[in-house]
Structures are given as C-alpha cells and as structure tokens.
Design an enzyme around this catalytic site. Sequence first.
Site, mmCIF file in Angstrom:
data_model
loop_
_atom_site.group_PDB
_atom_site.id
_atom_site.type_symbol
_atom_site.label_atom_id
_atom_site.label_comp_id
_atom_site.label_asym_id
_atom_site.label_seq_id
_atom_site.Cartn_x
_atom_site.Cartn_y
_atom_site.Cartn_z
ATOM 1 C CE LYS A 46 -4.009 -2.024 2.158
ATOM 2 N NZ LYS A 46 -4.705 -2.226 3.525
ATOM 3 C CE LYS B 284 -5.039 -8.384 -2.587
ATOM 4 N NZ LYS B 284 -5.622 -8.206 -1.260
ATOM 5 C CE LYS C 134 -14.726 -4.256 -4.131
ATOM 6 N NZ LYS C 134 -14.847 -3.598 -2.943
HETATM 7 P P1 TYM Z 1 -10.527 -6.934 2.466
HETATM 8 O O1 TYM Z 1 -11.723 -6.019 2.780
HETATM 9 O O2 TYM Z 1 -9.574 -6.440 1.685
HETATM 10 O O3 TYM Z 1 -11.142 -8.359 1.890
HETATM 11 C C1 TYM Z 1 -12.121 -9.027 2.586
HETATM 12 C C2 TYM Z 1 -12.040 -10.667 2.525
HETATM 13 O O4 TYM Z 1 -11.811 -10.963 1.220
HETATM 14 C C3 TYM Z 1 -10.631 -11.525 0.898
HETATM 15 N N1 TYM Z 1 -10.106 -11.218 -0.364
HETATM 16 C C4 TYM Z 1 -9.773 -12.261 -1.275
HETATM 17 N N2 TYM Z 1 -9.887 -13.562 -1.231
HETATM 18 C C5 TYM Z 1 -9.508 -14.485 -2.194
HETATM 19 N N3 TYM Z 1 -8.897 -13.793 -3.509
HETATM 20 C C6 TYM Z 1 -8.748 -12.502 -3.565
HETATM 21 N N4 TYM Z 1 -8.622 -12.052 -4.617
HETATM 22 C C7 TYM Z 1 -9.396 -11.534 -2.494
HETATM 23 N N5 TYM Z 1 -9.510 -10.181 -2.132
HETATM 24 C C8 TYM Z 1 -9.693 -10.139 -1.023
HETATM 25 C C9 TYM Z 1 -9.633 -11.162 1.989
HETATM 26 O O5 TYM Z 1 -8.860 -11.986 2.611
HETATM 27 C C10 TYM Z 1 -10.764 -10.861 3.316
HETATM 28 O O6 TYM Z 1 -10.752 -11.932 3.881
HETATM 29 N N6 TYM Z 1 -7.920 -6.483 6.511
HETATM 30 C C11 TYM Z 1 -9.271 -7.176 6.100
HETATM 31 C C12 TYM Z 1 -10.541 -6.725 6.577
HETATM 32 C C13 TYM Z 1 -10.509 -7.043 8.151
HETATM 33 C C14 TYM Z 1 -10.669 -8.165 8.928
HETATM 34 C C15 TYM Z 1 -10.583 -8.045 10.225
HETATM 35 C C16 TYM Z 1 -10.796 -9.490 8.420
HETATM 36 C C17 TYM Z 1 -10.457 -5.916 9.281
HETATM 37 N N7 TYM Z 1 -10.708 -6.656 10.482
HETATM 38 C C18 TYM Z 1 -10.937 -8.961 11.189
HETATM 39 C C19 TYM Z 1 -10.681 -10.509 9.308
HETATM 40 C C20 TYM Z 1 -10.799 -10.169 10.812
HETATM 41 C C21 TYM Z 1 -9.368 -6.711 4.522
HETATM 42 O O7 TYM Z 1 -8.562 -5.779 4.282
HETATM 43 O O8 TYM Z 1 -10.181 -7.420 3.985
#
Ligand code: TYM
Length: 328
Positions: A116, A197, A200
């Site tokens: 990032k 990966k 968005k």
């Molecule tokens: P975020 O919002 O980026 O993504 C949400 C979830 O989607 C999964 N994900 C993917 N899985 C497979 N292939 C992909 N291309 C892909 N892109 C996203 C992410 O692994 C995630 O599970 N930090 C976290 C949000 C968060 C969180 C938490 C998660 C905040 N607090 C507590 C678990 C527990 C995040 O950025 O997710």
Amino acid sequence: MNRDARILSGIQPTGKLHLGNYLGALKNWVALQDEFPHACYYCIVDLHAITAPYDPKELKTNVFDTALDFLAAGLDPDKAAIFIQSQVSEHSELAWLLNTITPIGMLERMTQYKDKKKKHVDHINAGLLNYPVLMAADILLYKATMVPVGDDQVQHLELTREIARKFNHSFGDVFPEPEPRLTRGARIMSLLAPDNKMSKSDTEKSYITLDEDPERIKNKLKKAVTDAGTSGELGPGAKNLLTIMEVVDPDAADRFAKDATEGQIRYSDLKMHLADKLGEYFAPFRERRRELAARPDTVWELLLDGTQQARRIASATFKEAKEKMGFI
Ligand code: TYM
C-alpha cells in the site's frame, strides 16, 4: 463439534464485493453461520476503509452496499451478528491499548503495508501502518478462535496471535489465539493480470462483482488473460478460471482440467461456459439484492440489531483487558 468456537471476520466497505471476496471469505462465512449458529460476528470495517484515500460522501453508501452483499449472499441475522465496526467504539479503544505492545518493526514488515505504501505514495498515514493492530482488536475483542479470510490476511492473523500471546504473557490470560480458516478460493487472481490477486483497487475490467450483469460477465471473461504456462502446464489465468469453475460447475471444472492435460482445452469454450454458469449461480443473489435495496430501513435495522449484539461481547472483553492492564 467445537462448542467454544467463536468466529469473527470483516470486509472493508470500499464498494461492491467481487468474486475474490466471495470465494475467499464470504462463502465461508455463510457456511460457518450454519455450522456455528450464534457464534459468528461479521463486521463491515469502515475504520479500516479510511486508511486509503476515500470520499466521505460515499462512505455510508459503501457501508450499505456491503451490507446488501452480505445479506444477498446468504448471511442470516438470526444466526450471525452483522455489524458496523465504527459503531462499537471498543474496537478503536482496544486498538490503542494493543498499539502499546506491538513493535513497530513487525508492522513495517507486513506485506500489505509495504504494497500500500508503494500504491499510495501521497497518502502514507499512520493508520496504514497500524491497520493490522485495529484488525487484531476486531478479532480479540470477540475472543475469536476462527477467522475466515483469504490468504492475503494470513500474515495479519499471525501478528494477531503474537499480540494475543504478548498481552496474555504481560498482563494475564484474556485472549485465545485465533486460527485462520481458508477456502480453496483463498486467492482469486485478477482477470487481466493473473499473477496479481483480484482487487477492487485495480481496473474494473479485472474483477467481477457479485451483482454483475451476465452480459458484462461475458465481456469481462472474453478479455481474461489465459496465456499458456510453461512446459505444457496451464497458465495462471486459466488455472484461476478453473478455480472459479470448481465452485459454479465442479463437473465442468473436471472436464476442462482433463482437456487441459490432454492438450485439448479451448479457452474460449472455458470462458463462455464459465460466464453462463456464473450468471446462473448469482441469479438468486442479484434478485435478493434488488429486493433488499428497495427496503433500506430493514437493512439499517438489521445492522443496528447486530451492533447491539456485538457491543455486549465487546464491552465485556474490553473491560477485562483494561482491568488487567491496571486501569480503574
Ligand atoms: P478486504 O476488505 O480487503 O477483503 C475482505 C476479504 O476478502 C478476501 N479477499 C480475497 N480472497 C481471495 N481472493 C482475492 N482476490 C481476495 N481479495 C480479498 C480477504 O482475504 C478478506 O478475507 N483486513 C481485512 C479486513 C478486516 C478483517 C478484520 C478480516 C478487518 N478486520 C478482522 C478478518 C478479521 C481486509 O482488508 O479485507
């Protein structure tokens, strides 16, 4: 069955969810709410979303859109608490306490932070560095034992475990060490750059949203990169399409995999079949989403109800942690 299981996970409200979010996380969330009813806490992590440049006018809409995606995908408020992170103030408060026991060096080593930092050169803020501490607070507040996420979050989970260990060792046992729960779709790749990966923050043509119109799915898949790999193997793009196919039509996935080993695979057939099956698979989702979008009051009420359930647990854990640290 593990009766003491407690599940927590979160997704950032940065617009509509895509196939990666669904196959890596959300689909698993739905399965877990059935396996462990009343033990799941699913959170829209708006405090995390503001660590990247964003438009305040869009935040509320994005939260609402994420809630629609959760509900349309099958999350059931009678089985799982669905809530908004910023509405439970203990998340920020515990994050502050945990910041004081988290070495900066560990945060600087986080891959997502490094990525990032490169991406948002004009917006490297302290929140970006501390992001995983807030995530640890999200998880530990609920004494979660299991965290269903995609594999890009595994490093953050390891850090969460370290923080829990350090807290328990320094102040007394409060937090269990949570385990990640991954799916086969734990890493869905970009349609256009299949070494990265699906995300968005890339161009719209590189991902498919869950409510994507079938015609648009077709157009996006037509342009998906399926270069052949080395030594007759499937390339990363075609492998990625097969991973997605395994969910929407497992028999066809086997067939195409067999064709591939025999050197007979036709990528255009694979793409068009996948487009049709994805369109069908998400048809009930699109319908439910449309219905829910027409009833915004119901959706906000469900979130309020989930928030109240979350607050009960969060406030008890926070009190316990604060007392252990010597606060009155
Ligand atoms: P975020 O919002 O980026 O993504 C949400 C979830 O989607 C999964 N994900 C993917 N899985 C497979 N292939 C992909 N291309 C892909 N892109 C996203 C992410 O692994 C995630 O599970 N930090 C976290 C949000 C968060 C969180 C938490 C998660 C905040 N607090 C507590 C678990 C527990 C995040 O950025 O997710």
